[in-house]
Design an enzyme around this catalytic site. Sequence first.
Site, PDB file in Angstrom:
ATOM      1  N   PRO A 206     -32.652  27.194 -65.205  1.00  0.00           N
ATOM      2  CA  PRO A 206     -31.627  27.464 -63.773  1.00  0.00           C
ATOM      3  C   PRO A 206     -32.098  26.184 -63.098  1.00  0.00           C
ATOM      4  CG  PRO A 206     -33.877  28.663 -63.851  1.00  0.00           C
ATOM      5  CD  PRO A 206     -33.750  28.126 -65.119  1.00  0.00           C
ATOM      6  N   ARG A 234     -26.530  23.860 -65.403  1.00  0.00           N
ATOM      7  CA  ARG A 234     -26.305  23.478 -63.973  1.00  0.00           C
ATOM      8  C   ARG A 234     -26.048  22.009 -63.825  1.00  0.00           C
ATOM      9  NH1 ARG A 234     -24.639  27.909 -63.412  1.00  0.00           N
ATOM     10  NH2 ARG A 234     -25.305  29.447 -61.760  1.00  0.00           N
ATOM     11  N   ASP A 258     -20.478  21.377 -69.489  1.00  0.00           N
ATOM     12  CA  ASP A 258     -19.681  22.351 -68.889  1.00  0.00           C
ATOM     13  C   ASP A 258     -19.965  22.577 -67.570  1.00  0.00           C
ATOM     14  OD1 ASP A 258     -18.057  24.725 -69.619  1.00  0.00           O
ATOM     15  OD2 ASP A 258     -19.701  26.179 -69.019  1.00  0.00           O
ATOM     16  N   GLU A 263     -18.976  19.746 -59.307  1.00  0.00           N
ATOM     17  CA  GLU A 263     -17.872  20.390 -59.866  1.00  0.00           C
ATOM     18  C   GLU A 263     -17.102  21.170 -58.919  1.00  0.00           C
ATOM     19  OE1 GLU A 263     -20.457  22.625 -62.793  1.00  0.00           O
ATOM     20  OE2 GLU A 263     -19.693  24.451 -61.902  1.00  0.00           O
ATOM     21  N   HIS A 295     -16.811  24.620 -66.976  1.00  0.00           N
ATOM     22  CA  HIS A 295     -17.820  25.728 -66.517  1.00  0.00           C
ATOM     23  C   HIS A 295     -17.290  27.045 -67.197  1.00  0.00           C
ATOM     24  CE1 HIS A 295     -21.349  26.515 -63.939  1.00  0.00           C
ATOM     25  NE2 HIS A 295     -21.360  27.670 -64.593  1.00  0.00           N
TER      26      HIS A 295
HETATM   27  C1  COI Z   1     -23.534  31.902 -63.770  1.00  0.00           C
HETATM   28  O1  COI Z   1     -23.627  32.933 -64.254  1.00  0.00           O
HETATM   29  O2  COI Z   1     -24.302  31.421 -62.977  1.00  0.00           O
HETATM   30  C2  COI Z   1     -22.576  30.899 -64.322  1.00  0.00           C
HETATM   31  O3  COI Z   1     -22.966  29.500 -64.036  1.00  0.00           O
HETATM   32  C3  COI Z   1     -21.213  31.252 -64.906  1.00  0.00           C
HETATM   33  C4  COI Z   1     -20.308  31.398 -63.587  1.00  0.00           C
HETATM   34  C5  COI Z   1     -19.574  30.131 -63.642  1.00  0.00           C
HETATM   35  C6  COI Z   1     -19.636  32.669 -63.588  1.00  0.00           C
END
Ligand code: COI
Length: 331
Positions: A206, A234, A258, A263, A295
């Site tokens: 994360p 991220r 991604d 972004e 993403h």
């Molecule tokens: C998340 O679940 O934190 C993601 O990165 C996906 C999001 C773009 C729906």
Amino acid sequence: MKIIAYGIRDDEKPYLDEWVKDNSVEVKAVPELLTEDNIDLAKGYDGVVAYQQKPYTDGIFKKMDEFGIHAFSLRNVGVDNVPVESVKKYNIKVSNVPAYSPSAIAELSVTGLMSLLRRIPTFEDKMSKGDFRWAPDIAQELNELTVGVVGTGRIGRAAMDIFKGFGAKVIGYDVFRNPELEKEGIYVDTLDEIYAQADVITLHVPALKDNYHMLNDDAFSKMKDGVYILNYARGSLIDTDALIRALDNGKVAGAGLDTYENEVGIFDVDHKGEKITDDVFNNLFARDNVLITPHAAFYTTKAVKNMVQISLNNNKSFIENGRADNEVSFD
Ligand code: COI
């Protein structure tokens, strides 16, 4: 009980309707993302469900508190756009969906790597111009490579299983070790060991204050020449300017991304007929050894269904019992 859900897309609607039918709870679906301008719609509801990449601001939670709403359920996993001070100040309970589909993310990261290794973007480009020759675009085989997985939580482990299926040697790094993986002896003790040994580095952690720009000039300098970088986690984990320098000098052979640190406003937006004005992004986007997806790793039917229905379960549980399986602790 009444729940209001913000930012509901058309593809989420059937899963929301199914949940409403099964749970006999009224849910108002609002297509717009949650902002201070539309939080007033939540007046009279018991809980709020939301998903967005834009930061949630203090004013949203101030209003929720005024309306007596203290249940806030995210449809996604990342909580980096939730202001911790505000949710604590207004006593808002927050939940996320930590495991809507780890395989969804893992599968796209492996797909990105395979596409880069087998030069798919280059062949597509050459063939679209009528050039069907092989050379000089010879590939490396994944079964000969060492993959360094940074972050061995659910997504990292799902990625490891797939990489192992391809016959790659897998090593891992995490501050919190998984006992099963520990038995397998896959862990190295430091990130520097990952950098020194891996032909492919894939990030599955994360975004935290401590790991902001973890892949910077210094980190790239410690990696093997011709390393592949995968970031399906991220954008803030990579110093993009440093990545560009590492691509320019050949340290990095290719990158599957991604996520991108700036972004918001670029991804999940229709840019047809207009130019993207972010030069750093455009620099990466123009390269055929950088594969960018918007993403979209989460965007599978299984994941979307789980995101909608698990977030609603969490919200309902907060409202009914003051607790939820996926409550996020910010301590
Ligand atoms: C998340 O679940 O934190 C993601 O990165 C996906 C999001 C773009 C729906």
